[in-house]
Write a protein that holds these residues in place. Sequence first.
Motif, PDB file in Angstrom:
ATOM      1  N   ALA A 301      34.973  71.233  36.349  1.00  0.00           N
ATOM      2  CA  ALA A 301      34.867  72.594  36.891  1.00  0.00           C
ATOM      3  C   ALA A 301      35.797  73.535  36.133  1.00  0.00           C
ATOM      4  O   ALA A 301      36.654  73.105  35.358  1.00  0.00           O
ATOM      5  N   VAL A 302      35.616  74.814  36.361  1.00  0.00           N
ATOM      6  CA  VAL A 302      36.470  75.827  35.746  1.00  0.00           C
ATOM      7  C   VAL A 302      37.604  76.159  36.712  1.00  0.00           C
ATOM      8  O   VAL A 302      37.344  76.497  37.871  1.00  0.00           O
ATOM      9  N   PRO A 303      38.865  76.058  36.284  1.00  0.00           N
ATOM     10  CA  PRO A 303      39.971  76.430  37.175  1.00  0.00           C
ATOM     11  C   PRO A 303      39.824  77.858  37.667  1.00  0.00           C
ATOM     12  O   PRO A 303      39.553  78.767  36.888  1.00  0.00           O
ATOM     13  N   CYS A 304      39.967  78.031  38.973  1.00  0.00           N
ATOM     14  CA  CYS A 304      39.804  79.348  39.590  1.00  0.00           C
ATOM     15  C   CYS A 304      41.129  79.758  40.223  1.00  0.00           C
ATOM     16  O   CYS A 304      41.647  79.063  41.101  1.00  0.00           O
ATOM     17  N   ILE A 305      41.684  80.888  39.783  1.00  0.00           N
ATOM     18  CA  ILE A 305      42.972  81.357  40.292  1.00  0.00           C
ATOM     19  C   ILE A 305      42.882  81.608  41.796  1.00  0.00           C
ATOM     20  O   ILE A 305      43.756  81.199  42.564  1.00  0.00           O
ATOM     21  N   GLY A 306      41.806  82.251  42.221  1.00  0.00           N
ATOM     22  CA  GLY A 306      41.649  82.572  43.638  1.00  0.00           C
ATOM     23  C   GLY A 306      41.602  81.334  44.514  1.00  0.00           C
ATOM     24  O   GLY A 306      42.270  81.263  45.552  1.00  0.00           O
ATOM     25  N   ASN A 307      40.799  80.348  44.088  1.00  0.00           N
ATOM     26  CA  ASN A 307      40.710  79.095  44.863  1.00  0.00           C
ATOM     27  C   ASN A 307      42.050  78.383  44.932  1.00  0.00           C
ATOM     28  O   ASN A 307      42.443  77.863  45.984  1.00  0.00           O
ATOM     29  N   ALA A 308      42.751  78.339  43.793  1.00  0.00           N
ATOM     30  CA  ALA A 308      44.048  77.659  43.750  1.00  0.00           C
ATOM     31  C   ALA A 308      45.046  78.343  44.668  1.00  0.00           C
ATOM     32  O   ALA A 308      45.812  77.686  45.379  1.00  0.00           O
ATOM     33  N   VAL A 309      45.020  79.682  44.664  1.00  0.00           N
ATOM     34  CA  VAL A 309      45.960  80.427  45.512  1.00  0.00           C
ATOM     35  C   VAL A 309      45.646  80.195  46.990  1.00  0.00           C
ATOM     36  O   VAL A 309      46.555  80.005  47.808  1.00  0.00           O
ATOM     37  N   GLU A 310      44.354  80.195  47.342  1.00  0.00           N
ATOM     38  CA  GLU A 310      43.969  79.953  48.734  1.00  0.00           C
ATOM     39  C   GLU A 310      44.409  78.558  49.182  1.00  0.00           C
ATOM     40  O   GLU A 310      44.955  78.382  50.280  1.00  0.00           O
ATOM     41  N   ALA A 311      44.160  77.570  48.339  1.00  0.00           N
ATOM     42  CA  ALA A 311      44.554  76.198  48.683  1.00  0.00           C
ATOM     43  C   ALA A 311      46.071  76.074  48.766  1.00  0.00           C
ATOM     44  O   ALA A 311      46.609  75.431  49.678  1.00  0.00           O
ATOM     45  N   LEU A 312      46.766  76.705  47.814  1.00  0.00           N
ATOM     46  CA  LEU A 312      48.229  76.646  47.820  1.00  0.00           C
ATOM     47  C   LEU A 312      48.793  77.359  49.044  1.00  0.00           C
ATOM     48  O   LEU A 312      49.779  76.901  49.640  1.00  0.00           O
ATOM     49  N   ALA A 313      48.152  78.467  49.432  1.00  0.00           N
ATOM     50  CA  ALA A 313      48.625  79.211  50.607  1.00  0.00           C
ATOM     51  C   ALA A 313      48.582  78.328  51.853  1.00  0.00           C
ATOM     52  O   ALA A 313      49.518  78.336  52.666  1.00  0.00           O
ATOM     53  N   LYS A 314      47.519  77.555  52.009  1.00  0.00           N
ATOM     54  CA  LYS A 314      47.421  76.664  53.171  1.00  0.00           C
ATOM     55  C   LYS A 314      48.520  75.609  53.144  1.00  0.00           C
ATOM     56  O   LYS A 314      49.149  75.322  54.169  1.00  0.00           O
ATOM     57  N   ILE A 315      48.754  75.043  51.954  1.00  0.00           N
ATOM     58  CA  ILE A 315      49.806  74.024  51.829  1.00  0.00           C
ATOM     59  C   ILE A 315      51.170  74.631  52.139  1.00  0.00           C
ATOM     60  O   ILE A 315      51.957  74.086  52.926  1.00  0.00           O
ATOM     61  N   GLU A 316      51.458  75.780  51.512  1.00  0.00           N
ATOM     62  CA  GLU A 316      52.769  76.407  51.663  1.00  0.00           C
ATOM     63  C   GLU A 316      52.968  76.945  53.078  1.00  0.00           C
ATOM     64  O   GLU A 316      54.067  76.857  53.635  1.00  0.00           O
ATOM     65  N   ASN A 317      51.920  77.513  53.666  1.00  0.00           N
ATOM     66  CA  ASN A 317      52.059  78.071  55.016  1.00  0.00           C
ATOM     67  C   ASN A 317      52.280  76.978  56.054  1.00  0.00           C
ATOM     68  O   ASN A 317      53.070  77.140  56.985  1.00  0.00           O
ATOM     69  N   ALA A 318      51.564  75.863  55.888  1.00  0.00           N
ATOM     70  CA  ALA A 318      51.780  74.735  56.799  1.00  0.00           C
ATOM     71  C   ALA A 318      53.199  74.201  56.646  1.00  0.00           C
ATOM     72  O   ALA A 318      53.887  73.908  57.638  1.00  0.00           O
ATOM     73  N   ALA A 319      53.661  74.096  55.391  1.00  0.00           N
ATOM     74  CA  ALA A 319      55.026  73.624  55.145  1.00  0.00           C
ATOM     75  C   ALA A 319      56.048  74.631  55.667  1.00  0.00           C
ATOM     76  O   ALA A 319      57.096  74.248  56.202  1.00  0.00           O
ATOM     77  N   ALA A 320      55.743  75.925  55.519  1.00  0.00           N
ATOM     78  CA  ALA A 320      56.661  76.968  56.002  1.00  0.00           C
ATOM     79  C   ALA A 320      56.791  76.912  57.516  1.00  0.00           C
ATOM     80  O   ALA A 320      57.897  77.040  58.065  1.00  0.00           O
TER      81      ALA A 320
END
Length: 622
Positions: A301-320
């Motif tokens: 697949a092609v790396p997508c900045i938006g998808n990565a940010v959305e996925a990272l936001a869920k990880i970081e927000n849960a950790a936060a």
Amino acid sequence: MEAPVCLIESRPQGKLAVRQEALQVLAGVTQPVVVVAIAGLYRTGKSYLMNRLAGRSRGFPLGSTIQSETKGIWMWCRPHPRKAGHTLVLLDTEGLGDTDNDNEQKDTWIFSLAVLLSSILVYNSTGTIDSYALQRLHYVTELTKHIRVKAEQAGSSREEGQDRPKFVRFFPDFVWAVRDFTLQLMADGKPITEDQYLERALTVPAGSRGKANEVKQCIRDFFPSLKCFTFSWPASGNSLAQLEHLQEQELDSDFRESARRFCNHIWDNTRPMTLLGGQQVTGAALGHLAQMYVDSINRGAVPCIGNAVEALAKIENAAAAKEALACYTERMEQRVRLPTETLRELLELHAQCEREALAVFTGRAFKDDEATFQKQLIAELVARKEEFCRRNEEASLGRCRAALAEASGELERKLSRGSYSVPGGYQRFLDNQKKMKQKYWKVPGKGLKADEVLEDFLTAKEAVAGLILQADQTLTQKEKEMAAERARAKAAKQQQKIAEQLNAEMQQELEALERSKEEHIQRIKKRLEKEKKALMEELQREMDQKLKEHARLMEEEREEEAKQLNQKIREIKEEMSNSKWNTAVDAASTIASIGACFIPGGLFTRLGISLAAWGIGRLLRK
């Protein structure tokens, strides 16, 4: 880190893999990171330049043979020399165009990852910036095929390159390091700066085509800022093979000066790496991004900045949220000494710890657009507070019952021996009961249940007191009736006092909940304002780049191209206007949804039912 480690390993068959050792290092970096990636042809001295940025003569391996030393992407985390509270992350990439590499696609992915994972990209080349050098940088023209800003919407078609205009919002700054430069910086008989040299080299003549001109236009369009440094040979002759062993004074003086200016520019001017919405990236977040981008590449697949940010936001927000909850619990355990004398005391400590926990959450969370994680955190904090209130009441009940057992011991013994079943026994009972209460009240640290426990005890003794009163032969019937009435009045007054106390506690907690809700709302407003500002800055970066390009086209009298660019500028202005409106609507919707999180169900269970069942019920039974 005393030495670099491999971050992304290049494996056979073109596969890439993120090394767990590097991820563990990044997981421990909780500071914002300034990420400098270097790319360029193999055997051009990239690693030596990165070692100087690290403030070391050795680190990334240097090679003195025709073989490339660096494979994949290597990482070195160092304390930032100029920005306190930041970490400098240096990424040394595998040399492009290595003759030992039979997979050119891998070179493109390595270059794309260098762009995606950095806040400044250094492109390292040798000689001059000419048509040949530009053609060797053809990887930049491939970025439209290998990077996406936003994911495709279901049912929508996607045109190649449609994200191209948005790259400038999210791409790193670009520095071209020209090594082994021997020309004089002169043009039209006048000296020029290194940046002017780069500007001239990237000028696209009107109507020109060709690979080199395409590379020029992509560099102008994609990167928010351009900078150039030229370096002479660092040493001469055989000394080059022993470069990492040379003392500073043994290096060429011109090279030392260029290296000093280059390092100072990187250290002083490079911004921390940020995501869509302006969120600064920590080491842990950088590791997550590397893993997500590599996973996308390996899936084809092609790396997508938006998808990565959305996925990272869920990880970081849960950790936060988890970190904030742990912070609240730890600090409450440290500061609260159960039982507290009043509910207000406990609520004030709760408010302090809640504010500190929210600061932890908001410092790490981002793109929590519907306040999903913040609402979950609120619910958890309310539940934890209710648990502390319950524990506080239990501790108070235990302390009060122990104090009462000690104070009433003599009274209970006399009752069991029938000591009050004698003439004058009622008055003696009242006197002993009064002494018992005085002894009880002298015991410190009973907490907020002191009145209630005492009243329960006295209520339980009402029947006994009545029997003693009726059996007292020294009192007339009239005196007995008056004494009974006084006892009932006194009991009713005490019950009213407890009912008022419970009502006051309920009111205090409701007020505390209201204050807490307002604080949450204010924090959401601040977060949304920060994200709106970051969005405007992203759009402004694109606008500035387009205006600069427009001014250049007008200066070169390329009016038709400038006219086409005007349309793009108008579209950006419209997007900025729409973004302001959409942000305001989203803010209002998010804030409205927060209120429901503060419905104090636990409060009514713990205090309201207690008030109804104990206070009002007792009065009705009377």
